[in-house]
Design an enzyme around this catalytic site. Sequence first.
Site, PDB file in Angstrom:
ATOM      1  N   ASN A 155       0.864  -1.192   0.000  1.00  0.00           N
ATOM      2  CA  ASN A 155       0.000   0.000   0.000  1.00  0.00           C
ATOM      3  C   ASN A 155       0.890   1.227   0.000  1.00  0.00           C
ATOM      4  O   ASN A 155       1.352   1.689   1.046  1.00  0.00           O
ATOM      5  CB  ASN A 155      -0.921  -0.010   1.227  1.00  0.00           C
ATOM      6  CG  ASN A 155      -1.937  -1.123   1.148  1.00  0.00           C
ATOM      7  OD1 ASN A 155      -2.914  -1.025   0.410  1.00  0.00           O
ATOM      8  ND2 ASN A 155      -1.674  -2.205   1.871  1.00  0.00           N
ATOM      9  N   GLU A 156       1.148   1.700  -1.211  1.00  0.00           N
ATOM     10  CA  GLU A 156       2.089   2.803  -1.405  1.00  0.00           C
ATOM     11  C   GLU A 156       1.416   4.139  -1.086  1.00  0.00           C
ATOM     12  O   GLU A 156       0.191   4.198  -0.913  1.00  0.00           O
ATOM     13  CB  GLU A 156       2.579   2.793  -2.858  1.00  0.00           C
ATOM     14  CG  GLU A 156       3.293   1.508  -3.281  1.00  0.00           C
ATOM     15  CD  GLU A 156       4.686   1.350  -2.670  1.00  0.00           C
ATOM     16  OE1 GLU A 156       5.045   2.097  -1.733  1.00  0.00           O
ATOM     17  OE2 GLU A 156       5.431   0.461  -3.132  1.00  0.00           O
TER      18      GLU A 156
END
Length: 254
Positions: A155-156
């Site tokens: 989850n950037e």
Amino acid sequence: MLEHSLQRAIKVYANADDASSYVADKIAQIIKTKQEKGDLAILGLATGSTPKGVYKELVRLHQNEGLSFKNVVTFNLDEYYPMHPVEEQSYVVFMKQNLFNHIDIPTNQIHIPDGTLSVEAIKVYCELYEKKIVDLGGLDVQLLGIGRSGHIGFNEPGSLQDSITRLVSLDDITREDASDDFGGRDKVPTQAITMGIQTIVQAKKIFLVALSERKAEIIQKAIQGEISAAVPATFLQQLEHVEYVLDEKAASLL
Ligand code: PGA
């Protein structure tokens, strides 16, 4: 000055081995408590250099102290996309080498996102991945590392708090950090399948482990920075059931 509840959630150990043993013991306790009740233990697992010490200790507990994993069901956080499960950079190979080949978990109780799917098949696959976790009663524990981008799972930055398992693009820092594994940055996949922030925070217990000075700056932001999608790990700050398990070097800027 850290807020008291947050302070209680931070455990700082002299070195990586001690931090890893602490987390492995907690996971072993969950597995044993579930065993005594005849229940399954549902574990959310991570890859990367950080959890290797935790897995090493779990393998030791299995081999030397009789800890069984027969009642364990696992869901890994993420996998590169595309990725074939026999490639050496795949998280399937990582998990076999670091944990699954050395313990007694039944193979059909292992789940790792499938990097071989067609693009069209990914959405339904991800929905099913979520459903399998929910149908088993949710994750009893989620093990996390943290990327220098601030990611948990993949989850950037920009990931939303209500995101679920999905196909994502990898951040430049993440691809840079993976370049040695792939023999060059250009060879690192640009995408991955990852559990979402919502998937992660719904786990009943979360251990975010960070080791070494490489992580000091992002740990400071993750724990003391403003809660924001710019640093997805900050979404954990609001939770009562998260523990940050750090070595002294990763904690040095707190
Ligand atoms: P690392 O990666 O453990 O290899 O530093 C952590 C992460 O990207 O979550």
